[in-house]
Design a protein around this motif. Structure first.
Motif, PDB file in Angstrom:
ATOM      1  N   ALA A   1      -2.569   5.370  -2.224  1.00  0.00           N
ATOM      2  CA  ALA A   1      -1.977   4.153  -2.779  1.00  0.00           C
ATOM      3  C   ALA A   1      -2.843   3.649  -3.928  1.00  0.00           C
ATOM      4  CB  ALA A   1      -1.863   3.083  -1.702  1.00  0.00           C
ATOM      5  N   ALA A   2      -4.079   4.160  -4.022  1.00  0.00           N
ATOM      6  CA  ALA A   2      -5.043   3.673  -5.024  1.00  0.00           C
ATOM      7  C   ALA A   2      -4.526   3.754  -6.460  1.00  0.00           C
ATOM      8  CB  ALA A   2      -6.369   4.428  -4.889  1.00  0.00           C
ATOM      9  N   PRO A   3      -3.942   4.893  -6.916  1.00  0.00           N
ATOM     10  CA  PRO A   3      -3.475   4.921  -8.309  1.00  0.00           C
ATOM     11  C   PRO A   3      -2.417   3.868  -8.631  1.00  0.00           C
ATOM     12  CG  PRO A   3      -3.653   7.147  -7.446  1.00  0.00           C
ATOM     13  CD  PRO A   3      -3.837   6.217  -6.286  1.00  0.00           C
TER      14      PRO A   3
ATOM     15  N   LEU B   1     -19.255   1.493  -2.702  1.00  0.00           N
ATOM     16  CA  LEU B   1     -19.912   1.664  -1.408  1.00  0.00           C
ATOM     17  C   LEU B   1     -18.985   1.221  -0.275  1.00  0.00           C
ATOM     18  CD1 LEU B   1     -22.418   2.277   0.315  1.00  0.00           C
ATOM     19  CD2 LEU B   1     -23.183  -0.065  -0.118  1.00  0.00           C
ATOM     20  N   LEU B   2     -18.330   0.085  -0.452  1.00  0.00           N
ATOM     21  CA  LEU B   2     -17.388  -0.404   0.556  1.00  0.00           C
ATOM     22  C   LEU B   2     -16.251   0.595   0.776  1.00  0.00           C
ATOM     23  CD1 LEU B   2     -17.165  -4.185  -0.421  1.00  0.00           C
ATOM     24  CD2 LEU B   2     -18.248  -3.213   1.618  1.00  0.00           C
ATOM     25  N   ALA B   3     -15.756   1.177  -0.339  1.00  0.00           N
ATOM     26  CA  ALA B   3     -14.684   2.181  -0.232  1.00  0.00           C
ATOM     27  C   ALA B   3     -15.158   3.383   0.575  1.00  0.00           C
ATOM     28  CB  ALA B   3     -14.229   2.611  -1.625  1.00  0.00           C
ATOM     29  N   TRP B   4     -16.356   3.860   0.277  1.00  0.00           N
ATOM     30  CA  TRP B   4     -16.934   5.001   1.003  1.00  0.00           C
ATOM     31  C   TRP B   4     -17.036   4.695   2.491  1.00  0.00           C
ATOM     32  CZ3 TRP B   4     -20.507   9.400   0.277  1.00  0.00           C
ATOM     33  CH2 TRP B   4     -20.239  10.106  -0.902  1.00  0.00           C
ATOM     34  N   LEU B   5     -17.622   3.547   2.832  1.00  0.00           N
ATOM     35  CA  LEU B   5     -17.850   3.197   4.234  1.00  0.00           C
ATOM     36  C   LEU B   5     -16.532   3.058   5.000  1.00  0.00           C
ATOM     37  CD1 LEU B   5     -20.760   0.608   3.899  1.00  0.00           C
ATOM     38  CD2 LEU B   5     -20.900   2.995   4.664  1.00  0.00           C
ATOM     39  N   CYS B   6     -15.562   2.396   4.391  1.00  0.00           N
ATOM     40  CA  CYS B   6     -14.246   2.238   5.037  1.00  0.00           C
ATOM     41  C   CYS B   6     -13.586   3.598   5.266  1.00  0.00           C
ATOM     42  CB  CYS B   6     -13.337   1.356   4.186  1.00  0.00           C
ATOM     43  SG  CYS B   6     -13.798  -0.381   4.142  1.00  0.00           S
ATOM     44  N   TYR B   7     -13.628   4.438   4.239  1.00  0.00           N
ATOM     45  CA  TYR B   7     -12.936   5.732   4.298  1.00  0.00           C
ATOM     46  C   TYR B   7     -13.547   6.639   5.359  1.00  0.00           C
ATOM     47  CZ  TYR B   7     -10.493   9.872   2.569  1.00  0.00           C
ATOM     48  OH  TYR B   7      -9.693  10.970   2.460  1.00  0.00           O
ATOM     49  N   TYR B   8     -14.869   6.769   5.340  1.00  0.00           N
ATOM     50  CA  TYR B   8     -15.511   7.702   6.262  1.00  0.00           C
ATOM     51  C   TYR B   8     -15.606   7.156   7.683  1.00  0.00           C
ATOM     52  CZ  TYR B   8     -16.450  10.860   2.464  1.00  0.00           C
ATOM     53  OH  TYR B   8     -16.296  11.737   1.412  1.00  0.00           O
TER      54      TYR B   8
ATOM     55  N   LEU C   1      -5.946   0.197   8.454  1.00  0.00           N
ATOM     56  CA  LEU C   1      -6.354  -0.929   7.614  1.00  0.00           C
ATOM     57  C   LEU C   1      -7.642  -0.600   6.850  1.00  0.00           C
ATOM     58  CD1 LEU C   1      -5.620  -3.918  10.028  1.00  0.00           C
ATOM     59  CD2 LEU C   1      -4.356  -3.293   7.954  1.00  0.00           C
ATOM     60  N   LEU C   2      -8.537   0.187   7.480  1.00  0.00           N
ATOM     61  CA  LEU C   2      -9.769   0.592   6.805  1.00  0.00           C
ATOM     62  C   LEU C   2      -9.469   1.485   5.599  1.00  0.00           C
ATOM     63  CD1 LEU C   2     -12.157   1.330   9.819  1.00  0.00           C
ATOM     64  CD2 LEU C   2     -12.470  -0.433   8.061  1.00  0.00           C
ATOM     65  N   VAL C   3      -8.527   2.418   5.748  1.00  0.00           N
ATOM     66  CA  VAL C   3      -8.184   3.304   4.627  1.00  0.00           C
ATOM     67  C   VAL C   3      -7.494   2.518   3.520  1.00  0.00           C
ATOM     68  CG1 VAL C   3      -6.955   5.382   3.918  1.00  0.00           C
ATOM     69  CG2 VAL C   3      -7.998   5.280   6.170  1.00  0.00           C
ATOM     70  N   LEU C   4      -6.627   1.568   3.899  1.00  0.00           N
ATOM     71  CA  LEU C   4      -5.998   0.712   2.893  1.00  0.00           C
ATOM     72  C   LEU C   4      -7.053  -0.107   2.152  1.00  0.00           C
ATOM     73  CD1 LEU C   4      -2.851  -0.581   4.819  1.00  0.00           C
ATOM     74  CD2 LEU C   4      -2.850   0.821   2.751  1.00  0.00           C
ATOM     75  N   ALA C   5      -8.045  -0.587   2.891  1.00  0.00           N
ATOM     76  CA  ALA C   5      -9.141  -1.318   2.262  1.00  0.00           C
ATOM     77  C   ALA C   5      -9.921  -0.409   1.317  1.00  0.00           C
ATOM     78  CB  ALA C   5     -10.069  -1.900   3.330  1.00  0.00           C
ATOM     79  N   ALA C   6     -10.152   0.837   1.737  1.00  0.00           N
ATOM     80  CA  ALA C   6     -10.858   1.802   0.886  1.00  0.00           C
ATOM     81  C   ALA C   6     -10.088   2.038  -0.410  1.00  0.00           C
ATOM     82  CB  ALA C   6     -11.046   3.124   1.634  1.00  0.00           C
ATOM     83  N   ALA C   7      -8.767   2.180  -0.306  1.00  0.00           N
ATOM     84  CA  ALA C   7      -7.932   2.389  -1.493  1.00  0.00           C
ATOM     85  C   ALA C   7      -8.021   1.182  -2.425  1.00  0.00           C
ATOM     86  CB  ALA C   7      -6.481   2.631  -1.079  1.00  0.00           C
ATOM     87  N   PHE C   8      -8.012  -0.020  -1.845  1.00  0.00           N
ATOM     88  CA  PHE C   8      -8.089  -1.235  -2.662  1.00  0.00           C
ATOM     89  C   PHE C   8      -9.444  -1.340  -3.359  1.00  0.00           C
ATOM     90  CE2 PHE C   8      -9.359  -5.697  -3.076  1.00  0.00           C
ATOM     91  CZ  PHE C   8      -8.338  -6.169  -3.889  1.00  0.00           C
ATOM     92  N   PHE C   9     -10.534  -1.129  -2.611  1.00  0.00           N
ATOM     93  CA  PHE C   9     -11.876  -1.227  -3.195  1.00  0.00           C
ATOM     94  C   PHE C   9     -12.081  -0.186  -4.295  1.00  0.00           C
ATOM     95  CE2 PHE C   9     -13.259  -3.104   1.071  1.00  0.00           C
ATOM     96  CZ  PHE C   9     -13.266  -4.397   0.574  1.00  0.00           C
ATOM     97  N   TRP C  10     -11.593   1.049  -4.055  1.00  0.00           N
ATOM     98  CA  TRP C  10     -11.744   2.108  -5.054  1.00  0.00           C
ATOM     99  C   TRP C  10     -10.934   1.785  -6.310  1.00  0.00           C
ATOM    100  CZ3 TRP C  10     -14.749   5.699  -6.727  1.00  0.00           C
ATOM    101  CH2 TRP C  10     -14.285   6.692  -7.587  1.00  0.00           C
ATOM    102  N   ALA C  11      -9.711   1.290  -6.122  1.00  0.00           N
ATOM    103  CA  ALA C  11      -8.865   0.939  -7.268  1.00  0.00           C
ATOM    104  C   ALA C  11      -9.509  -0.159  -8.100  1.00  0.00           C
ATOM    105  CB  ALA C  11      -7.487   0.492  -6.771  1.00  0.00           C
TER     106      ALA C  11
END
Length: 295
Positions: free
Chosen positions: A111-113, A87-94, A159-169
Motif C-alpha cells: 500500500a506504500a506506493p 527505523l519504525l518501518a523496519w521494526l513494525c515490518y520485522y 496493523l503493524l504492517v500497515l504502520a510500516a507501509a505508512f512510515f516508509w511512505a
C-alpha cells in the motif's frame, strides 16, 4: 515547487526511474540475505553491522572531511526525522513477520506506493496525472493477485504492517524533499550514523557472536544496503516521488525470484499474472511521461 518538479527533463526522469529500480533490486537482495540471517541473529545486530559497513565505505570514499561536512549539513534535522521513520518501518515490518505469511505481508505493505503518491500531492505539492494514479492502482492490483491473500481482518500484526507501509511512505516523501538540498553521500552518512546509534544500544543485550558464514552475510547486507540507499537517494534527485512510486512494486518480482533461487519456492500461476500487471504499471508511467512531454 510543483512546476519545477513536473518540468524536469526526460533524461533526468528516466535516470531517476532506472536508479530507483536498481535500488529495489538491491533492497530485495538485501532482504533475502537478512531472511537468512534472522534465523540466528537479531534485527538490531543486522542493522548495526549494516551501518558499520556502509559508513566504512563512506569513510574510504570521502575520509574525515565527509563526516565533518555531514555534521554541518543543513538537512541534519530532516534526515534525523526520516531515519526515525525508517527505523519504525523496519521494526513494525520485522515484528509482524513472526506472525504473518510473506504473501499477506507483501500485499499489505505494498500500500506504500499509493500512500507515497497521495502524500506527494499534499506535502510536496506535486501534480499527479490521472495516468500515473492508474499505474499505482494497477501495480497494487498486480501485487494483490500475485499474493492471493486470505481474508485477514484487523489483527495486531496486520496493523503493524500497515504502520510500516505508512512510515516508509512518509520517509520516501521526506527523502524527496531533502534529496534536492544535499549531496547523496552526505545523506547516506547521516542516515547510517543514526542507525548505528539507534541499533547499538539494544544490540548490547541481544548480541550473538556470528559464525564466519553469518559474518560474510552481515558484510553482504551492508554492501547491498549501502548501494541500495545510494541508488535510491540519487534517484530521488532526478524524478518526482509520484513518478517512481509504482516502481517499488518491482520488489515483489525480485522477492519471488530470490525465493525460488534460494529456498526453491515455486511461484503460483497468479504470481506471473500479478508480475505482468506490475511490469505494465511501470511501463505505463514511462509511456505517460513520453506522451506528456510530446504534448
Amino acid at each position: 515547487m510543483s512546476n519545477a518538479m513536473t518540468a524536469e527533463p526526460a533524461e533526468r526522469v528516466y535516470a531517476g526511474i532506472l536508479l530507483t529500480s536498481l535500488a529495489y533490486i538491491l533492497f530485495s537482495s538485501q532482504d533475502a540475505a537478512i531472511k537468512l540471517l534472522v534465523v540466528g541473529i537479531s534485527v538490531w545486530q543486522v542493522m548495526f553491522f549494516r551501518s558499520v559497513v556502509v559508513l566504512a565505505g563512506c569513510f574510504a570514499s570521502g575520509g574525515a572531511t565527509l563526516f565533518r561536512d555531514a555534521a554541518r549539513s543543513p538537512i541534519v534535522k530532516p534526515m534525523l526525522l526520516r531515519s526515525v521513520l525508517t527505523l519504525l518501518a523496519w521494526l513494525c515490518y520485522y515484528t509482524a513477520a513472526k506472525y504473518l505469511q510473506l504473501a499477506e505481508m507483501t500485499t499489505i505493505y505494498f500500500a506504500a506506493p499509493i500512500i507515497v503518491t497521495t502524500m506527494s500531492v499534499f506535502i510536496l505539492h506535486e501534480k499527479v496525472p490521472l495516468l500515473r494514479w492508474g499505474a499505482v492502482v494497477l501495480g497494487f492490483i498486480g501485487v494483490f493477485i500475485a499474493c492471493d491473500p486470505a481474508k485477514l481482518g484487523l489483527t495486531m500484526p496486520i496493523l503493524l504492517v500497515l504502520a510500516a507501509a505508512f512510515f516508509w511512505a512518509l520517509a520516501i516523501v521526506l527523502l524527496r524533499k531533502t534529496a534536492l538540498q544535499e549531496r547523496t553521500i552526505i545523506q547516506l552518512v547521516l542516515n547510517n550514523v543514526f542507525f548505528l546509534v539507534a541499533a547499538g544500544v539494544p544490540m548490547i543485550f541481544v548480541w550473538q557472536t556470528p559464525s564466519l558464514y553469518e559474518l560474510i552475510l552481515l558484510v553482504t547486507v551492508g554492501a547491498l544496503g549501502g548501494a541500495a540507499q545510494l541508488a535510491l537517494f540519487a534517484g530521488m534527485k532526478h524524478a518526482a516521488a509520484s513518478v517512481i512510486a509504482p516502481f517499488e512494486y518491482t520488489s515483489l518480482i525480485w522477492a519471488f525470484i530470490f525465493g525460488y533461487l534460494i529456498w526453491h519456492d515455486i511461484p503460483r500461476p497468479e504470481v506471473f499474472v500479478g508480475a505482468a500487471l506490475i511490469i505494465f504499471a511501470g511501463l505505463l508511467v514511462i509511456g505517460g511521461e513520453q506522451i506528456r512531454r510530446r504534448g
